[in-house]
Write a protein that holds these residues in place. Structure first.
Motif, PDB file in Angstrom:
ATOM      1  N   LYS A   1       0.604  -1.357  -0.057  1.00 56.41           N
ATOM      2  CA  LYS A   1       0.044  -0.103   0.060  1.00 56.41           C
ATOM      3  C   LYS A   1       1.090   1.259  -0.049  1.00 56.41           C
ATOM      4  CE  LYS A   1      -4.397  -1.261   0.010  1.00 56.41           C
ATOM      5  NZ  LYS A   1      -5.463  -1.044  -1.026  1.00 56.41           N
ATOM      6  N   VAL A   2       2.074   1.311   0.790  1.00 47.64           N
ATOM      7  CA  VAL A   2       2.893   2.392   0.884  1.00 47.64           C
ATOM      8  C   VAL A   2       3.479   2.730  -0.664  1.00 47.64           C
ATOM      9  CG1 VAL A   2       5.171   3.068   1.711  1.00 47.64           C
ATOM     10  CG2 VAL A   2       3.591   2.316   3.352  1.00 47.64           C
ATOM     11  N   SER A   3       3.625   1.510  -1.437  1.00 46.60           N
ATOM     12  CA  SER A   3       4.088   1.810  -2.837  1.00 46.60           C
ATOM     13  C   SER A   3       3.133   2.058  -3.553  1.00 46.60           C
ATOM     14  CB  SER A   3       4.813   0.263  -3.104  1.00 46.60           C
ATOM     15  OG  SER A   3       5.238   0.372  -4.405  1.00 46.60           O
ATOM     16  N   GLU A   4       2.151   1.825  -3.445  1.00 45.85           N
ATOM     17  CA  GLU A   4       0.875   2.226  -4.475  1.00 45.85           C
ATOM     18  C   GLU A   4       0.619   3.756  -4.089  1.00 45.85           C
ATOM     19  OE1 GLU A   4      -2.646  -0.428  -3.436  1.00 45.85           O
ATOM     20  OE2 GLU A   4      -1.570  -1.944  -4.323  1.00 45.85           O
ATOM     21  N   TYR A   5       0.445   4.100  -2.966  1.00 40.86           N
ATOM     22  CA  TYR A   5       0.500   5.281  -2.634  1.00 40.86           C
ATOM     23  C   TYR A   5       1.531   6.498  -3.005  1.00 40.86           C
ATOM     24  CZ  TYR A   5      -3.842   5.587   0.556  1.00 40.86           C
ATOM     25  OH  TYR A   5      -4.870   5.422   1.266  1.00 40.86           O
ATOM     26  N   ALA A   6       2.775   5.663  -2.834  1.00 41.95           N
ATOM     27  CA  ALA A   6       3.801   6.789  -3.310  1.00 41.95           C
ATOM     28  C   ALA A   6       3.542   6.956  -4.926  1.00 41.95           C
ATOM     29  CB  ALA A   6       5.216   5.899  -3.142  1.00 41.95           C
ATOM     30  N   GLN A   7       3.597   5.789  -5.544  1.00 43.02           N
ATOM     31  CA  GLN A   7       3.439   5.866  -7.093  1.00 43.02           C
ATOM     32  C   GLN A   7       2.014   6.836  -7.198  1.00 43.02           C
ATOM     33  OE1 GLN A   7       2.963   1.705  -8.160  1.00 43.02           O
ATOM     34  NE2 GLN A   7       5.076   1.236  -8.081  1.00 43.02           N
ATOM     35  N   ALA A   8       1.011   6.755  -6.740  1.00 44.21           N
ATOM     36  CA  ALA A   8      -0.058   7.576  -7.156  1.00 44.21           C
ATOM     37  C   ALA A   8       0.509   9.198  -7.158  1.00 44.21           C
ATOM     38  CB  ALA A   8      -1.126   7.227  -6.398  1.00 44.21           C
ATOM     39  N   LEU A   9       1.117   9.319  -5.849  1.00 40.40           N
ATOM     40  CA  LEU A   9       1.321  10.829  -5.319  1.00 40.40           C
ATOM     41  C   LEU A   9       2.354  11.277  -6.511  1.00 40.40           C
ATOM     42  CD1 LEU A   9       1.476  11.145  -1.660  1.00 40.40           C
ATOM     43  CD2 LEU A   9       0.246  12.492  -2.974  1.00 40.40           C
ATOM     44  N   TYR A  10       3.317  10.345  -6.863  1.00 37.37           N
ATOM     45  CA  TYR A  10       4.241  10.734  -7.796  1.00 37.37           C
ATOM     46  C   TYR A  10       3.879  10.996  -9.172  1.00 37.37           C
ATOM     47  CZ  TYR A  10       8.844  10.985 -10.134  1.00 37.37           C
ATOM     48  OH  TYR A  10      10.173  11.499 -10.910  1.00 37.37           O
ATOM     49  N   SER A  11       2.901   9.944  -9.595  1.00 37.25           N
ATOM     50  CA  SER A  11       2.027  10.256 -10.984  1.00 37.25           C
ATOM     51  C   SER A  11       1.480  11.924 -10.737  1.00 37.25           C
ATOM     52  CB  SER A  11       1.211   9.093 -11.312  1.00 37.25           C
ATOM     53  OG  SER A  11       1.908   7.997 -11.354  1.00 37.25           O
ATOM     54  N   ALA A  12       0.707  12.053  -9.790  1.00 38.37           N
ATOM     55  CA  ALA A  12      -0.305  13.308  -9.684  1.00 38.37           C
ATOM     56  C   ALA A  12       0.724  14.521  -9.422  1.00 38.37           C
ATOM     57  CB  ALA A  12      -0.981  13.135  -8.274  1.00 38.37           C
ATOM     58  N   HIS A  13       1.707  14.427  -8.606  1.00 41.55           N
ATOM     59  CA  HIS A  13       2.524  15.536  -8.553  1.00 41.55           C
ATOM     60  C   HIS A  13       3.960  15.749  -8.952  1.00 41.55           C
ATOM     61  CE1 HIS A  13      -0.651  16.917  -5.534  1.00 41.55           C
ATOM     62  NE2 HIS A  13      -0.778  15.743  -5.192  1.00 41.55           N
ATOM     63  N   GLY A  14       4.621  14.718  -9.430  1.00 43.07           N
ATOM     64  CA  GLY A  14       5.749  14.631 -10.145  1.00 43.07           C
ATOM     65  C   GLY A  14       6.844  14.870  -9.049  1.00 43.07           C
ATOM     66  N   ASP A  15       7.809  15.762  -9.451  1.00 43.15           N
ATOM     67  CA  ASP A  15       8.735  16.001  -8.343  1.00 43.15           C
ATOM     68  C   ASP A  15       8.281  16.573  -7.045  1.00 43.15           C
ATOM     69  OD1 ASP A  15      10.828  14.879  -9.868  1.00 43.15           O
ATOM     70  OD2 ASP A  15      11.302  16.849 -11.000  1.00 43.15           O
TER      71      ASP A  15
END
Length: 60
Positions: free
Chosen positions: A5-19
């Protein structure tokens, strides 16, 4: 929260907000700390770490 779940949240945030995703996770972490939710703050710290790893992987 499990690491999947941590990985999924991280990927979603990175996709949405980039750097800026790591800053967004840091904001959530600080909010949880200020509210006294130490467990949730730790989850957001884990998400920040996962985002940092994603950023590093995407730079190569």
């Amino acid at each position: 929260m499990d690491m999947m779940k941590v990985s999924e949240y991280a990927q979603a945030l990175y996709s949405a907000h980039g750097d800026k995703a790591e800053l967004e996770a840091a904001r959530h972490q600080k909010e949880q700390e200020a509210s006294g939710n130490k467990d949730q703050a730790q989850v957001w710290l884990s998400i920040r770490s996962a985002i940092r790893q994603l950023k590093g992987a995407n730079q190569s």
